[in-house]
Enzyme design. Structure first.
Site, PDB file in Angstrom:
ATOM      1  N   ARG A   1      32.018  39.224 -12.598  1.00 13.95           N
ATOM      2  CA  ARG A   1      31.568  39.950 -11.406  1.00 13.95           C
ATOM      3  C   ARG A   1      32.057  41.372 -11.569  1.00 13.95           C
ATOM      4  O   ARG A   1      33.019  41.639 -12.316  1.00 13.95           O
ATOM      5  CB  ARG A   1      32.151  39.298 -10.146  1.00 13.95           C
ATOM      6  CG  ARG A   1      33.657  39.374 -10.079  1.00 13.95           C
ATOM      7  CD  ARG A   1      34.231  38.606  -8.895  1.00 13.95           C
ATOM      8  NE  ARG A   1      35.651  38.829  -8.797  1.00 13.95           N
ATOM      9  CZ  ARG A   1      36.548  37.885  -8.493  1.00 13.95           C
ATOM     10  NH1 ARG A   1      36.159  36.629  -8.267  1.00 13.95           N
ATOM     11  NH2 ARG A   1      37.811  38.173  -8.406  1.00 13.95           N
TER      12      ARG A   1
ATOM     13  N   ASP B   1      -4.160 -10.864   5.915  1.00 13.50           N
ATOM     14  CA  ASP B   1      -3.619 -10.103   7.045  1.00 13.50           C
ATOM     15  C   ASP B   1      -2.733 -10.943   7.958  1.00 13.50           C
ATOM     16  O   ASP B   1      -2.511 -10.592   9.115  1.00 13.50           O
ATOM     17  CB  ASP B   1      -4.759  -9.441   7.840  1.00 13.50           C
ATOM     18  CG  ASP B   1      -5.695 -10.443   8.509  1.00 13.50           C
ATOM     19  OD1 ASP B   1      -5.626 -11.641   8.184  1.00 13.50           O
ATOM     20  OD2 ASP B   1      -6.507 -10.016   9.359  1.00 13.50           O
TER      21      ASP B   1
ATOM     22  N   ARG C   1     -10.659  -2.182  12.362  1.00 12.88           N
ATOM     23  CA  ARG C   1      -9.840  -1.839  13.525  1.00 12.88           C
ATOM     24  C   ARG C   1      -8.572  -1.074  13.157  1.00 12.88           C
ATOM     25  O   ARG C   1      -7.901  -0.531  14.022  1.00 12.88           O
ATOM     26  CB  ARG C   1      -9.496  -3.121  14.311  1.00 12.88           C
ATOM     27  CG  ARG C   1     -10.707  -3.728  15.019  1.00 12.88           C
ATOM     28  CD  ARG C   1     -10.487  -5.173  15.435  1.00 12.88           C
ATOM     29  NE  ARG C   1     -10.721  -6.108  14.318  1.00 12.88           N
ATOM     30  CZ  ARG C   1     -10.569  -7.430  14.406  1.00 12.88           C
ATOM     31  NH1 ARG C   1     -10.180  -7.977  15.550  1.00 12.88           N
ATOM     32  NH2 ARG C   1     -10.794  -8.210  13.353  1.00 12.88           N
TER      33      ARG C   1
ATOM     34  N   LEU D   1      -7.877 -14.435   1.188  1.00 11.03           N
ATOM     35  CA  LEU D   1      -8.996 -13.564   1.554  1.00 11.03           C
ATOM     36  C   LEU D   1      -8.495 -12.166   1.871  1.00 11.03           C
ATOM     37  O   LEU D   1      -7.646 -11.985   2.747  1.00 11.03           O
ATOM     38  CB  LEU D   1      -9.738 -14.120   2.777  1.00 11.03           C
ATOM     39  CG  LEU D   1     -10.355 -15.517   2.645  1.00 11.03           C
ATOM     40  CD1 LEU D   1     -11.221 -15.815   3.872  1.00 11.03           C
ATOM     41  CD2 LEU D   1     -11.168 -15.647   1.361  1.00 11.03           C
TER      42      LEU D   1
ATOM     43  N   GLN E   1     -16.178  -9.952  -3.540  1.00  3.89           N
ATOM     44  CA  GLN E   1     -17.143 -10.226  -2.477  1.00  3.89           C
ATOM     45  C   GLN E   1     -17.819  -8.913  -2.098  1.00  3.89           C
ATOM     46  O   GLN E   1     -17.196  -8.018  -1.528  1.00  3.89           O
ATOM     47  CB  GLN E   1     -16.446 -10.812  -1.239  1.00  3.89           C
ATOM     48  CG  GLN E   1     -17.441 -11.180  -0.156  1.00  3.89           C
ATOM     49  CD  GLN E   1     -16.803 -11.326   1.218  1.00  3.89           C
ATOM     50  OE1 GLN E   1     -15.714 -10.819   1.463  1.00  3.89           O
ATOM     51  NE2 GLN E   1     -17.481 -12.001   2.124  1.00  3.89           N
TER      52      GLN E   1
ATOM     53  N   TYR F   1      24.129  23.506  -4.894  1.00  3.32           N
ATOM     54  CA  TYR F   1      23.044  22.809  -5.586  1.00  3.32           C
ATOM     55  C   TYR F   1      23.519  22.476  -6.994  1.00  3.32           C
ATOM     56  O   TYR F   1      23.844  23.375  -7.777  1.00  3.32           O
ATOM     57  CB  TYR F   1      21.760  23.651  -5.651  1.00  3.32           C
ATOM     58  CG  TYR F   1      20.749  22.999  -6.560  1.00  3.32           C
ATOM     59  CD1 TYR F   1      20.202  21.756  -6.223  1.00  3.32           C
ATOM     60  CD2 TYR F   1      20.389  23.562  -7.786  1.00  3.32           C
ATOM     61  CE1 TYR F   1      19.322  21.102  -7.078  1.00  3.32           C
ATOM     62  CE2 TYR F   1      19.506  22.917  -8.643  1.00  3.32           C
ATOM     63  CZ  TYR F   1      18.986  21.683  -8.279  1.00  3.32           C
ATOM     64  OH  TYR F   1      18.127  21.040  -9.123  1.00  3.32           O
TER      65      TYR F   1
ATOM     66  N   GLU G   1     -15.152 -18.474  17.877  1.00  2.00           N
ATOM     67  CA  GLU G   1     -14.594 -17.120  17.852  1.00  2.00           C
ATOM     68  C   GLU G   1     -14.605 -16.525  19.250  1.00  2.00           C
ATOM     69  O   GLU G   1     -15.472 -16.845  20.074  1.00  2.00           O
ATOM     70  CB  GLU G   1     -15.406 -16.230  16.896  1.00  2.00           C
ATOM     71  CG  GLU G   1     -15.241 -16.605  15.439  1.00  2.00           C
ATOM     72  CD  GLU G   1     -13.785 -16.593  14.996  1.00  2.00           C
ATOM     73  OE1 GLU G   1     -13.170 -15.527  14.959  1.00  2.00           O
ATOM     74  OE2 GLU G   1     -13.254 -17.677  14.676  1.00  2.00           O
TER      75      GLU G   1
ATOM     76  N   ARG H   1      19.395  13.249  -4.781  1.00  3.96           N
ATOM     77  CA  ARG H   1      18.056  12.974  -5.309  1.00  3.96           C
ATOM     78  C   ARG H   1      18.133  12.070  -6.524  1.00  3.96           C
ATOM     79  O   ARG H   1      19.206  11.796  -7.044  1.00  3.96           O
ATOM     80  CB  ARG H   1      17.363  14.302  -5.605  1.00  3.96           C
ATOM     81  CG  ARG H   1      17.087  15.103  -4.320  1.00  3.96           C
ATOM     82  CD  ARG H   1      16.722  16.536  -4.619  1.00  3.96           C
ATOM     83  NE  ARG H   1      15.638  16.616  -5.597  1.00  3.96           N
ATOM     84  CZ  ARG H   1      15.362  17.709  -6.299  1.00  3.96           C
ATOM     85  NH1 ARG H   1      16.092  18.806  -6.149  1.00  3.96           N
ATOM     86  NH2 ARG H   1      14.367  17.698  -7.164  1.00  3.96           N
TER      87      ARG H   1
ATOM     88  N   ASN I   1      19.418  25.871 -13.079  1.00  4.44           N
ATOM     89  CA  ASN I   1      18.992  24.972 -14.152  1.00  4.44           C
ATOM     90  C   ASN I   1      17.578  25.245 -14.642  1.00  4.44           C
ATOM     91  O   ASN I   1      17.146  24.694 -15.630  1.00  4.44           O
ATOM     92  CB  ASN I   1      19.109  23.511 -13.694  1.00  4.44           C
ATOM     93  CG  ASN I   1      18.287  23.227 -12.457  1.00  4.44           C
ATOM     94  OD1 ASN I   1      18.008  24.127 -11.662  1.00  4.44           O
ATOM     95  ND2 ASN I   1      17.889  21.983 -12.277  1.00  4.44           N
TER      96      ASN I   1
HETATM   97  C1  UD1 Z   1     -10.170 -14.799  11.637  1.00  2.54           C
HETATM   98  C2  UD1 Z   1     -10.784 -16.131  12.081  1.00  2.54           C
HETATM   99  C3  UD1 Z   1     -10.215 -16.485  13.457  1.00  2.54           C
HETATM  100  C4  UD1 Z   1      -8.700 -16.546  13.394  1.00  2.54           C
HETATM  101  C5  UD1 Z   1      -8.112 -15.260  12.812  1.00  2.54           C
HETATM  102  C6  UD1 Z   1      -6.641 -15.456  12.543  1.00  2.54           C
HETATM  103  C7  UD1 Z   1     -13.049 -16.288  11.143  1.00  2.54           C
HETATM  104  C8  UD1 Z   1     -14.480 -16.130  11.420  1.00  2.54           C
HETATM  105  N1  UD1 Z   1     -12.232 -16.000  12.149  1.00  2.54           N
HETATM  106  O1  UD1 Z   1     -10.591 -13.806  12.557  1.00  2.54           O
HETATM  107  O2  UD1 Z   1     -10.729 -17.723  13.892  1.00  2.54           O
HETATM  108  O3  UD1 Z   1      -8.176 -16.779  14.690  1.00  2.54           O
HETATM  109  O4  UD1 Z   1      -8.759 -14.921  11.570  1.00  2.54           O
HETATM  110  O5  UD1 Z   1      -6.023 -14.290  12.099  1.00  2.54           O
HETATM  111  O6  UD1 Z   1     -12.693 -16.683  10.050  1.00  2.54           O
HETATM  112  N2  UD1 Z   1     -12.391 -11.237   5.003  1.00  2.54           N
HETATM  113  C9  UD1 Z   1     -13.023 -11.212   3.779  1.00  2.54           C
HETATM  114  N3  UD1 Z   1     -14.372 -11.059   3.745  1.00  2.54           N
HETATM  115  C10 UD1 Z   1     -15.106 -10.950   4.868  1.00  2.54           C
HETATM  116  C11 UD1 Z   1     -14.461 -10.985   6.121  1.00  2.54           C
HETATM  117  C12 UD1 Z   1     -13.090 -11.138   6.141  1.00  2.54           C
HETATM  118  O7  UD1 Z   1     -12.374 -11.320   2.733  1.00  2.54           O
HETATM  119  O8  UD1 Z   1     -16.332 -10.825   4.742  1.00  2.54           O
HETATM  120  C13 UD1 Z   1     -10.919 -11.389   5.017  1.00  2.54           C
HETATM  121  C14 UD1 Z   1     -10.236 -10.208   5.653  1.00  2.54           C
HETATM  122  O9  UD1 Z   1      -9.929  -9.229   4.686  1.00  2.54           O
HETATM  123  C15 UD1 Z   1      -8.993 -10.837   6.265  1.00  2.54           C
HETATM  124  C16 UD1 Z   1      -9.435 -12.262   6.559  1.00  2.54           C
HETATM  125  O10 UD1 Z   1     -10.581 -12.502   5.786  1.00  2.54           O
HETATM  126  O11 UD1 Z   1      -7.916 -10.852   5.346  1.00  2.54           O
HETATM  127  C17 UD1 Z   1      -9.730 -12.470   8.048  1.00  2.54           C
HETATM  128  O12 UD1 Z   1     -10.769 -11.593   8.433  1.00  2.54           O
HETATM  129  P1  UD1 Z   1     -10.761 -10.834   9.837  1.00  2.54           P
HETATM  130  O13 UD1 Z   1     -11.969 -10.007   9.914  1.00  2.54           O
HETATM  131  O14 UD1 Z   1      -9.459 -10.179  10.057  1.00  2.54           O
HETATM  132  O15 UD1 Z   1     -10.918 -12.075  10.816  1.00  2.54           O
HETATM  133  P2  UD1 Z   1     -10.434 -12.224  12.322  1.00  2.54           P
HETATM  134  O16 UD1 Z   1     -11.390 -11.549  13.215  1.00  2.54           O
HETATM  135  O17 UD1 Z   1      -9.020 -11.832  12.436  1.00  2.54           O
HETATM  136 CA    CA Z   2      -7.575 -10.899  11.106  1.00  5.93          CA
END
Ligand code: UD1
Ligand code: CA
Length: 474
Positions: free
Chosen positions: A456, A119, A30, A23, A89, A382, A170, A349, A402
């Site tokens: 020179r 992440d 943030r 994902l 998405q 140089y 959460e 370089r 050059n």
């Molecule tokens: C999420 C989990 C949380 C967990 C944490 C661990 C959920 C609801 N929460 O929270 O329980 O402890 O990860 O790191 O799953 N993403 C998408 N599409 C979206 C939303 C998010 O692709 O619509 C992807 C983000 O890019 C990211 C990952 O999903 O790579 C996690 O999303 P993020 O918003 O960071 O979730 P957390 O709040 O960290």
């Molecule tokens: Ca996260």
């Protein structure tokens, strides 16, 4: 034990039927960044690159990346990687919604879906392997990777009922009692594909963020009496997620520390590991000593018994054995052969080649230039687009001119030539084998081998000149 006929591959160590989904569609609000979060770098590699490498270690049959926010930028970053499919998405309505976007791409797939978060870049391949084994060993519908954290703030918490996982809540939706739970959800899961997408249908968005949380699938499964397992990892650091610049710095520090420890274990001296920054893909051989404040980037390779003094930055370069690099040098895209000495304050370089035992001194810049074996350019020069042979002495303040404003031209200095100080070599120009150039020359024509080139104006001395001047005011 006697075996019966055919060898059976244990399903526990079988990587067939693994489908990997990552994902990476979220904006990463943030981070306060224009760059998609998963493209931020951790020790020289983007988060997504790290997650992909870990994911690939289990030999998945398919690899799907869910992208959304700045999808094109993420795709571009990954061009050149084959066997990668993208699900879009749009809009981003939460992690469950994100996973759902992969459904059409996995329509004919069976087996285990491993879900990774773009992440969470520190996950180890061994942990992923264990996840597959535990999940398959228990014939579970879902297995969640968890860890206990002293400061679980921000993570989803595991809620247990008589020891078994009941659901994930959460941070924002948790009760004070639930918040006290230190067992967190890593966002890494294994799912049985047979039940997954049906289960996702039942996930609603009734929560503080109004999003479809993938975490809610656990409660759905428990209601449906499907088997849910957890895999608790001992090292909570491994599953740290990056949501902010502070977390990015913290995770980067951990990765750096691991890399530094690996290098030290392999015989490299790091005088102060805390201030030594070495990228993941860099290689350094034993008995090389690295002083504080050194940064080694990209695919740099450094040989053995080198000394890299403080505050040197080397990127994408190759440094041979026994090279000494003095303080404050910047070296990029260069090749330095064994026994050479560089710096202090040198700038090599891209396209620079410094051959065996050659010397580059202070305030010397080289670009697309080869300096032959044992040749020296010790001070204030140089050298650009030049080919310099063996045993050449390049005097202080020598400059290859050059560039004529439109084109770059080449300078050739053949073996054993001597270039006097403060010489300008106006390219294209060649100084032949063993030739001399007088100090202070502007060389515009080739100097034949063994000749002296001098260009020179002649000096005039005016006798008694100072005595004829008016006395200087006190
Ligand atoms: C999420 C989990 C949380 C967990 C944490 C661990 C959920 C609801 N929460 O929270 O329980 O402890 O990860 O790191 O799953 N993403 C998408 N599409 C979206 C939303 C998010 O692709 O619509 C992807 C983000 O890019 C990211 C990952 O999903 O790579 C996690 O999303 P993020 O918003 O960071 O979730 P957390 O709040 O960290
Ligand atoms: Ca996260």
């Amino acid at each position: 034990m006697a075996s019966v006929g055919v060898d059976r591959i244990s399903p526990m160590s079988d990587s067939t039927g693994i489908h990997l989904v990552i994902l990476a569609a979220g904006q990463g609000t943030r981070m306060k960044s224009d760059i998609p979060k998963v493209l931020h770098q951790v020790n020289g590699l983007s988060m997504i690159e790290r997650v992909l490498r870990t994911g690939e270690s289990v030999g998945p049959e398919t690899l799907t990346l869910v992208v959304g926010h700045r999808a094109e930028t993420v795709r571009e970053h990954l061009t050149g990687r084959r066997n990668l499919q993208f699900a879009i998405q749009e809009p981003q309505l939460g992690t469950a919604h994100a996973l759902k976007q992969a459904e059409p791409l996995l329509a004919n797939c069976t087996g285990t879906l491993i879900l990774l978060s773009g992440d969470v870049p520190l996950l180890k391949p061994a942990t992923l392997r264990r996840l597959v084994d535990v999940h398959r060993g228990a014939a579970a519908a879902a297995t969640v990777v968890t860890a206990t954290m002293e400061q679980p703030y921000g993570y989803g918490r595991i809620v247990r009922n008589r020891g078994r996982i009941a659901r994930i809540v959460e941070e924002r939706d948790a009760s004070p009692a639930e918040r006290r739970s230190k067992e967190i959800n890593s966002g890494i899961y294994a799912f049985d594909l047979a039940t997954l997408f049906d289960g996702l249908q039942a996930v609603a968005s009734k929560n503080a963020q109004g999003e479809f949380y993938l975490t809610d699938i656990i409660a759905v499964y428990r209601r449906r009496k499907l088997r849910v397992e957890t895999l608790l990892v001992n090292d909570a650091q491994e599953i740290r997620g990056i949501n902010s610049r502070t977390e990015l710095a913290e995770v980067s520090r951990l990765v750096r520390q691991t890399k530094n420890e690996e290098l030290m274990a392999a015989g490299v001296t790091l005088v102060d590991p805390a201030t030594t920054y070495i990228d993941a893909d860099a290689e350094i051989a034993a008995d090389t000593v690295i002083h504080p404040g050194v940064i080694i980037e990209g695919r740099t390779k450094i040989g053995s018994a080198c000394e890299i003094q403080g505050h040197v930055r080397i990127s994408d370069s190759e440094i041979g054995d026994g090279v000494k690099i003095n303080n404050f040098c910047l070296i990029s895209g260069a090749h330095v052969a064994p026994g050479a000495v560089i710096g202090p304050f040198a700038h090599l370089r891209p396209g620079t080649v410094v051959l065996d035992r050659a010397k580059i001194g202070n305030f010397v810049e080289l670009k697309a230039t080869t300096l032959g074996p044992r040749s020296k350019a010790n001070h204030l020069s140089y050298l650009g687009d030049a080919t310099i042979g063996a045993d050449v002495n390049v005097g202080a303040g020598t400059i290859t001119c050059n560039y004529d404003g439109v084109k770059k031209h080449k300078t050739v200095i053949e073996d054993g030539a001597f270039i006097g100080s403060d010489t300008q070599l106006i390219a294209p120009v060649t100084v032949g084998k063993g030739a001399y150039v007088g100090a202070g020359s502007s060389i515009t024509q080739d100097v034949p081998a063994k000749a002296l080139g001098i260009a020179r104006s002649r000096q005039t001395n005016v006798e008694g000149w100072t005595e004829r001047q008016k006395p200087r005011p006190e």
